[in-house]
Design a protein around this motif. Structure first.
Motif, PDB file in Angstrom:
ATOM      1  N   ALA A  91      79.237  56.498  29.059  1.00  0.00           N
ATOM      2  CA  ALA A  91      79.787  56.530  30.513  1.00  0.00           C
ATOM      3  C   ALA A  91      81.388  56.160  30.670  1.00  0.00           C
ATOM      4  CB  ALA A  91      78.658  55.901  31.404  1.00  0.00           C
ATOM      5  N   ARG A  92      82.045  56.724  31.585  1.00  0.00           N
ATOM      6  CA  ARG A  92      83.181  56.716  31.676  1.00  0.00           C
ATOM      7  C   ARG A  92      83.450  55.434  32.720  1.00  0.00           C
ATOM      8  NH1 ARG A  92      86.167  62.074  33.027  1.00  0.00           N
ATOM      9  NH2 ARG A  92      84.500  63.366  32.101  1.00  0.00           N
ATOM     10  N   THR A  93      82.476  55.087  33.441  1.00  0.00           N
ATOM     11  CA  THR A  93      82.428  54.054  34.661  1.00  0.00           C
ATOM     12  C   THR A  93      81.544  53.131  34.322  1.00  0.00           C
ATOM     13  OG1 THR A  93      81.114  55.310  35.993  1.00  0.00           O
ATOM     14  CG2 THR A  93      83.399  55.740  36.512  1.00  0.00           C
ATOM     15  N   PRO A  94      81.469  51.790  34.875  1.00  0.00           N
ATOM     16  CA  PRO A  94      80.601  50.961  34.496  1.00  0.00           C
ATOM     17  C   PRO A  94      79.194  51.104  35.184  1.00  0.00           C
ATOM     18  CG  PRO A  94      82.420  49.890  35.852  1.00  0.00           C
ATOM     19  CD  PRO A  94      82.543  51.356  35.851  1.00  0.00           C
ATOM     20  N   VAL A  95      78.365  50.865  34.149  1.00  0.00           N
ATOM     21  CA  VAL A  95      76.763  51.141  34.270  1.00  0.00           C
ATOM     22  C   VAL A  95      76.306  49.986  34.370  1.00  0.00           C
ATOM     23  CG1 VAL A  95      74.669  52.086  33.512  1.00  0.00           C
ATOM     24  CG2 VAL A  95      76.667  53.357  33.440  1.00  0.00           C
ATOM     25  N   THR A  96      75.404  49.417  35.415  1.00  0.00           N
ATOM     26  CA  THR A  96      74.789  47.992  35.500  1.00  0.00           C
ATOM     27  C   THR A  96      73.142  48.678  35.767  1.00  0.00           C
ATOM     28  OG1 THR A  96      76.482  46.985  36.652  1.00  0.00           O
ATOM     29  CG2 THR A  96      74.416  46.117  36.770  1.00  0.00           C
ATOM     30  N   SER A  97      72.343  47.757  34.810  1.00  0.00           N
ATOM     31  CA  SER A  97      71.012  48.289  34.937  1.00  0.00           C
ATOM     32  C   SER A  97      70.137  46.941  35.531  1.00  0.00           C
ATOM     33  CB  SER A  97      70.275  48.587  33.490  1.00  0.00           C
ATOM     34  OG  SER A  97      71.068  49.664  32.920  1.00  0.00           O
ATOM     35  N   LEU A  98      69.075  47.283  36.157  1.00  0.00           N
ATOM     36  CA  LEU A  98      68.350  46.035  36.931  1.00  0.00           C
ATOM     37  C   LEU A  98      66.718  46.411  36.433  1.00  0.00           C
ATOM     38  CD1 LEU A  98      67.887  43.364  38.238  1.00  0.00           C
ATOM     39  CD2 LEU A  98      67.900  44.581  40.181  1.00  0.00           C
ATOM     40  N   LEU A  99      66.164  45.520  35.714  1.00  0.00           N
ATOM     41  CA  LEU A  99      64.765  45.843  35.347  1.00  0.00           C
ATOM     42  C   LEU A  99      64.063  45.186  36.621  1.00  0.00           C
ATOM     43  CD1 LEU A  99      62.712  46.420  33.196  1.00  0.00           C
ATOM     44  CD2 LEU A  99      63.202  44.011  32.196  1.00  0.00           C
ATOM     45  N   VAL A 100      63.271  46.033  37.382  1.00  0.00           N
ATOM     46  CA  VAL A 100      62.711  45.714  38.558  1.00  0.00           C
ATOM     47  C   VAL A 100      61.196  45.615  38.655  1.00  0.00           C
ATOM     48  CG1 VAL A 100      64.750  46.405  40.120  1.00  0.00           C
ATOM     49  CG2 VAL A 100      62.930  47.981  39.637  1.00  0.00           C
ATOM     50  N   GLY A 101      60.588  46.229  37.435  1.00  0.00           N
ATOM     51  CA  GLY A 101      58.936  46.125  37.314  1.00  0.00           C
ATOM     52  C   GLY A 101      58.855  46.464  35.861  1.00  0.00           C
ATOM     53  N   GLU A 102      57.982  47.350  35.623  1.00  0.00           N
ATOM     54  CA  GLU A 102      57.682  47.436  34.158  1.00  0.00           C
ATOM     55  C   GLU A 102      58.819  48.325  33.422  1.00  0.00           C
ATOM     56  OE1 GLU A 102      53.738  49.238  31.742  1.00  0.00           O
ATOM     57  OE2 GLU A 102      54.100  49.993  34.017  1.00  0.00           O
ATOM     58  N   GLY A 103      59.045  47.677  32.340  1.00  0.00           N
ATOM     59  CA  GLY A 103      60.171  48.379  31.559  1.00  0.00           C
ATOM     60  C   GLY A 103      59.381  48.747  30.168  1.00  0.00           C
ATOM     61  N   GLY A 104      58.750  49.995  30.226  1.00  0.00           N
ATOM     62  CA  GLY A 104      58.165  50.305  28.795  1.00  0.00           C
ATOM     63  C   GLY A 104      58.585  51.161  28.154  1.00  0.00           C
ATOM     64  N   SER A 105      58.754  51.040  26.809  1.00  0.00           N
ATOM     65  CA  SER A 105      59.322  51.947  25.876  1.00  0.00           C
ATOM     66  C   SER A 105      60.573  52.460  26.105  1.00  0.00           C
ATOM     67  CB  SER A 105      58.074  53.146  25.638  1.00  0.00           C
ATOM     68  OG  SER A 105      58.117  53.668  24.487  1.00  0.00           O
ATOM     69  N   GLY A 106      60.701  53.619  25.322  1.00  0.00           N
ATOM     70  CA  GLY A 106      61.871  54.293  25.427  1.00  0.00           C
ATOM     71  C   GLY A 106      62.274  55.065  26.577  1.00  0.00           C
ATOM     72  N   GLY A 107      61.129  55.173  27.400  1.00  0.00           N
ATOM     73  CA  GLY A 107      61.512  55.598  29.033  1.00  0.00           C
ATOM     74  C   GLY A 107      62.113  54.686  29.666  1.00  0.00           C
ATOM     75  N   ALA A 108      62.142  53.331  29.594  1.00  0.00           N
ATOM     76  CA  ALA A 108      62.955  52.288  30.139  1.00  0.00           C
ATOM     77  C   ALA A 108      64.254  52.013  29.563  1.00  0.00           C
ATOM     78  CB  ALA A 108      62.119  50.951  30.080  1.00  0.00           C
ATOM     79  N   LEU A 109      64.161  52.200  28.277  1.00  0.00           N
ATOM     80  CA  LEU A 109      65.426  51.796  27.426  1.00  0.00           C
ATOM     81  C   LEU A 109      66.530  52.857  27.650  1.00  0.00           C
ATOM     82  CD1 LEU A 109      66.449  49.612  25.344  1.00  0.00           C
ATOM     83  CD2 LEU A 109      65.566  51.216  23.478  1.00  0.00           C
ATOM     84  N   ALA A 110      66.077  54.080  27.894  1.00  0.00           N
ATOM     85  CA  ALA A 110      67.211  55.097  28.014  1.00  0.00           C
ATOM     86  C   ALA A 110      68.046  54.748  29.199  1.00  0.00           C
ATOM     87  CB  ALA A 110      66.422  56.557  28.264  1.00  0.00           C
ATOM     88  N   LEU A 111      67.443  54.115  30.409  1.00  0.00           N
ATOM     89  CA  LEU A 111      68.436  53.716  31.570  1.00  0.00           C
ATOM     90  C   LEU A 111      68.978  52.562  31.246  1.00  0.00           C
ATOM     91  CD1 LEU A 111      66.215  55.024  34.580  1.00  0.00           C
ATOM     92  CD2 LEU A 111      68.306  55.587  33.803  1.00  0.00           C
ATOM     93  N   ALA A 112      68.587  51.747  30.177  1.00  0.00           N
ATOM     94  CA  ALA A 112      69.226  50.284  30.177  1.00  0.00           C
ATOM     95  C   ALA A 112      70.643  50.411  29.533  1.00  0.00           C
ATOM     96  CB  ALA A 112      68.405  49.547  29.271  1.00  0.00           C
ATOM     97  N   ALA A 113      71.680  49.885  30.468  1.00  0.00           N
ATOM     98  CA  ALA A 113      72.979  49.796  30.006  1.00  0.00           C
ATOM     99  C   ALA A 113      73.264  48.729  28.901  1.00  0.00           C
ATOM    100  CB  ALA A 113      73.906  49.405  31.173  1.00  0.00           C
ATOM    101  N   PRO A 114      73.770  48.897  27.864  1.00  0.00           N
ATOM    102  CA  PRO A 114      73.914  48.205  26.762  1.00  0.00           C
ATOM    103  C   PRO A 114      75.009  46.937  27.272  1.00  0.00           C
ATOM    104  CG  PRO A 114      74.296  50.202  26.031  1.00  0.00           C
ATOM    105  CD  PRO A 114      74.151  50.377  27.499  1.00  0.00           C
ATOM    106  N   GLY A 115      74.373  45.502  27.152  1.00  0.00           N
ATOM    107  CA  GLY A 115      75.172  44.557  27.618  1.00  0.00           C
ATOM    108  C   GLY A 115      75.244  44.235  29.129  1.00  0.00           C
ATOM    109  N   ASN A 116      74.606  45.094  29.750  1.00  0.00           N
ATOM    110  CA  ASN A 116      74.823  44.974  31.388  1.00  0.00           C
ATOM    111  C   ASN A 116      73.551  45.207  31.895  1.00  0.00           C
ATOM    112  OD1 ASN A 116      76.325  44.036  33.410  1.00  0.00           O
ATOM    113  ND2 ASN A 116      77.209  45.992  34.064  1.00  0.00           N
ATOM    114  N   LEU A 117      72.347  44.546  31.220  1.00  0.00           N
ATOM    115  CA  LEU A 117      71.254  44.703  31.732  1.00  0.00           C
ATOM    116  C   LEU A 117      70.339  43.189  32.254  1.00  0.00           C
ATOM    117  CD1 LEU A 117      68.153  46.216  31.862  1.00  0.00           C
ATOM    118  CD2 LEU A 117      67.919  45.544  29.728  1.00  0.00           C
ATOM    119  N   TRP A 118      69.916  43.503  33.532  1.00  0.00           N
ATOM    120  CA  TRP A 118      69.629  42.295  34.386  1.00  0.00           C
ATOM    121  C   TRP A 118      68.221  42.410  34.796  1.00  0.00           C
ATOM    122  CZ3 TRP A 118      73.070  38.375  35.369  1.00  0.00           C
ATOM    123  CH2 TRP A 118      74.629  38.746  35.393  1.00  0.00           C
ATOM    124  N   ALA A 119      67.245  41.343  34.870  1.00  0.00           N
ATOM    125  CA  ALA A 119      66.026  41.277  34.937  1.00  0.00           C
ATOM    126  C   ALA A 119      65.518  40.510  36.429  1.00  0.00           C
ATOM    127  CB  ALA A 119      65.080  40.938  33.804  1.00  0.00           C
TER     128      ALA A 119
END
Length: 176
Positions: A91-119
């Motif tokens: 991504a050319r701009t910042p991506v921030t990810s927030l785990l708001v519920g169930e984060g299961g498998s690659g379906g969740a991991l695909a949206l997880a910003a490396p280094g900027n994931l919060w729970a």
């Protein structure tokens, strides 16, 4: 709306919103269901569009994982997940990810910003749900709690492991 390939996933909401300070942000939000290939493609399209527009991206993660039925496989689940991974990490701009519920498998991991994931305090992030892991291990359903302990999938575990940056508490305070 949609993936520009004829598909729509009602379990993935993508769009643009305004922060309280008036700034515009792009968002991709899973709605607690298994994410379909069209949802992954729509989110990837949003991340790339946000980059062209110079907008930050917020991803909200809440899914048991990617849909894994025959229709999802025919629709290209694997390539769609891989494309979203590529869009998020490049991504050319910042991506921030927030785990708001169930984060299961690659379906969740695909949206997880490396280094900027919060729970959030009630979320978890794992390759498999504790109930399913207990079942695979041929343990009774009441063993899901001890299995969850061993999986280290709770927010405090995720902070300790360095998977998430911190826990976002209600009322906007952060810990961890």
């Amino acid at each position: 709306s949609g993936d520009r390939c004829g598909g729509v996933d009602p379990g993935m909401r993508c769009g643009f919103g305004r922060l309280p300070d008036g700034r515009t942000v792009a968002y991709a939000a899973q709605c607690g269901t298994a994410t379909r290939p069209a949802g992954f493609r729509t989110a990837a399209r949003l991340v790339r569009l946000a980059g062209r527009l110079g907008l930050p991206v917020l991803t909200l993660i809440d899914t048991p994982g990617a849909a894994n039925d025959a229709a999802a496989e025919r629709a290209g689940a694997g390539p769609a997940i891989a494309d979203l991974f590529a869009a998020v990490v490049s991504a050319r701009t910042p991506v921030t990810s927030l785990l708001v519920g169930e984060g299961g498998s690659g379906g969740a991991l695909a949206l997880a910003a490396p280094g900027n994931l919060w729970a959030t305090p009630d979320s978890y992030f794992s390759v498999i749900a504790p109930e399913l892991a207990a079942s695979i291990l041929k343990r009774p359903p009441q063993d899901a709690g001890p299995v969850a302990d061993r999986l280290r999938l709770r927010p405090r575990d995720l902070v300790d492991l360095g998977v998430v940056r911190g826990i976002v508490e209600p009322r906007g305070t952060r810990s961890g």
